[in-house]
Design a protein around this motif. Structure first.
Motif, mmCIF file in Angstrom:
data_model
loop_
_atom_site.group_PDB
_atom_site.id
_atom_site.type_symbol
_atom_site.label_atom_id
_atom_site.label_comp_id
_atom_site.label_asym_id
_atom_site.label_seq_id
_atom_site.Cartn_x
_atom_site.Cartn_y
_atom_site.Cartn_z
ATOM 1 N N TYR A 27 -8.083 -4.025 6.273
ATOM 2 C CA TYR A 27 -6.837 -4.547 5.692
ATOM 3 C C TYR A 27 -7.107 -5.797 4.853
ATOM 4 C CZ TYR A 27 -6.675 -7.644 9.872
ATOM 5 O OH TYR A 27 -6.951 -8.551 10.861
ATOM 6 N N TRP A 73 1.170 1.578 5.902
ATOM 7 C CA TRP A 73 0.365 0.528 6.523
ATOM 8 C C TRP A 73 1.045 -0.837 6.446
ATOM 9 C CZ3 TRP A 73 -2.477 3.423 9.202
ATOM 10 C CH2 TRP A 73 -3.110 4.541 8.667
ATOM 11 N N VAL A 91 1.623 -1.032 12.554
ATOM 12 C CA VAL A 91 1.863 -0.743 11.135
ATOM 13 C C VAL A 91 2.850 0.410 11.005
ATOM 14 C CG1 VAL A 91 -0.339 -1.649 10.313
ATOM 15 C CG2 VAL A 91 -0.190 0.721 11.101
ATOM 16 N N SER A 106 0.819 -1.216 0.000
ATOM 17 C CA SER A 106 0.000 0.000 0.000
ATOM 18 C C SER A 106 0.851 1.265 0.000
ATOM 19 C CB SER A 106 -0.929 0.026 1.215
ATOM 20 O OG SER A 106 -1.874 -1.009 1.168
ATOM 21 N N THR A 150 -10.720 -4.253 1.622
ATOM 22 C CA THR A 150 -11.879 -3.844 2.417
ATOM 23 C C THR A 150 -13.096 -4.700 2.116
ATOM 24 O OG1 THR A 150 -12.650 -2.263 0.768
ATOM 25 C CG2 THR A 150 -11.054 -1.448 2.397
ATOM 26 N N SER A 154 2.432 -3.873 8.017
ATOM 27 C CA SER A 154 2.362 -4.591 9.292
ATOM 28 C C SER A 154 3.694 -5.244 9.620
ATOM 29 C CB SER A 154 1.271 -5.662 9.229
ATOM 30 O OG SER A 154 0.009 -5.098 9.000
#
Length: 376
Positions: free
Chosen positions: A351, A145, A196, A115, A354, A147
């Motif tokens: 995440y 974002w 994140v 992303s 969506t 992780s």
């Protein structure tokens, strides 16, 4: 779904381990606990035996994910690691597979950087660029974002090597070691703490052998991993929903108001009956999809995997929010686990694609494409 005796024994052993070893307080990822699971062979459960894995299928992986999520085991690095491992298993070089797959089975943590500020659901709009210069690639741009990037051993980067933002062609996967020169990791504060990160690439030099798969084929490679990613996220949220349900049932049996346990009131009994039914529907969908993956591992199942992800995450959100409501102020207090379960479930519908994107994918599998805007 009827489990085999081996699957039941595996689940029972995992539940026993979690009862003895897991506390529900602290960080989302506990390296010590993670290493113990690696030593037991559980982190490599679904990886090929030649790389130190167990060679198990998607059903066993879902059992592991559901059970550990229900126990609130602090192994937050596992989901991203196993998603990344699946990409290397399909497209990695022999050396990359040795490093990454054996690493994951042994307890290493992997992250993925896809992303961007202007490219979330619209993956084709990626603009972070890896420019080829001789035998190297030079990366510049921002990812967001991401992780677990702050404690990962490696990051699987998806960057643009050709074309323009808005095009699916020209995307490439790269292996980026943690601490690479020209890479800066910056945490993003969220409701769940630091989970994140933003990644900033400034003239980050990668060798040609850092390419995972083929140059320019990143989009096709990403699509090949959709079954694994969506099933993994669905199974985690299935366990989260079950934990929330179990906790609230225990609470309403003990909490007394107006002279009797609040679980004896019809309004709560019926709400809980509905939630139990929704969880079981989600479970059947998740494991049916996992069984289909095991029967045909190379087949992409966009409808089934999107349905599983949509149903499990939306169910988890409904269960946790309803459970918080039934627990009143105690559901909101950090003394109890419910507020943490609520936070986990809310973000799960965002995440990994969506809920709106999952619905769009499902609709397209029925031939329901968006109508073209008339020229005017």
């Amino acid at each position: 779904m009827e489990l085999t005796e081996e699957q039941r024994n595996f689940t029972a052993a995992l539940e026993d381990f979690c009862r003895r070893e897991v506390t529900t307080r602290g960080e989302t990822h506990d390296p010590k606990l993670y290493r113990k699971m690696a030593e037991l062979g559980w982190l490599g459960l679904s990886l090929p035996e030649e790389f130190g894995g167990g060679g198990a299928g998607a059903v066993e992986l879902c059992l592991f994910l559901e059970t550990t999520a229900k126990a609130m085991a602090p192994i937050g690095g596992f989901a991203t690691s196993i998603i990344v491992a699946a990409a290397y298993e399909r497209f990695g070089t022999p050396l990359q597979k040795q490093v990454v797959l054996k690493g994951v089975a042994g307890g290493s943590v992997e992250s993925i950087a896809m992303s961007e500020p202007e490219a979330g659901s619209d993956v084709a709009n990626l603009s972070c660029r890896a420019e080829r210069r001789g035998d190297e690639f030079v990366v510049n741009g921002q990812k967001t974002w991401c992780s677990n990037a702050h404690f990962a051993d490696r990051i699987l980067l998806v960057a643009r090597t050709s074309g323009r933002p808005g095009e699916h062609a020209g995307l490439t996967m790269f292996q980026v070691p943690a601490g690479a020169a020209g890479l800066r990791v910056s945490g993003i504060d969220t409701m769940g703490g630091r989970e994140v990160n933003d990644l900033w690439f400034t003239d980050c030099v990668l060798s040609a052998d850092a390419v995972v798969g083929q140059v320019g084929q990143g989009w096709r490679q990403l699509m090949a991993g959709l079954n694994a990613e969506r099933l993994i996220l669905a199974a985690v949220m299935l366990g989260t929903a079950q934990r929330a349900f179990d906790d609230v049932v225990a609470y309403v049996k003990e909490r007394r108001q107006f002279g009797r346990p609040i679980g004896s009131f019809q309004v709560l009994r019926h709400r809980l009956a509905d939630l139990a039914t929704e969880i079981e529907c989600a479970r059947l969908l998740v494991y049916d999809t996992a069984a289909k993956v095991d029967r045909s591992p190379a087949t992409v199942l966009p409808r089934e995997s999107s349905m599983a992800k949509l149903k499990a995450t939306e169910t988890a959100r409904r269960v946790t929010l309803d459970a918080m409501q039934m627990m009143g102020g105690y559901g909101y207090a950090t003394e109890y686990d419910m507020e943490r379960l609520v936070r986990a479930s809310i973000v799960s519908t965002v995440y990994g694609g969506t809920s709106e994107i999952q619905r769009e994918i499902i609709a397209k599998t029925y031939g329901l494409a968006e109508a073209a805007t008339p020229a005017g």
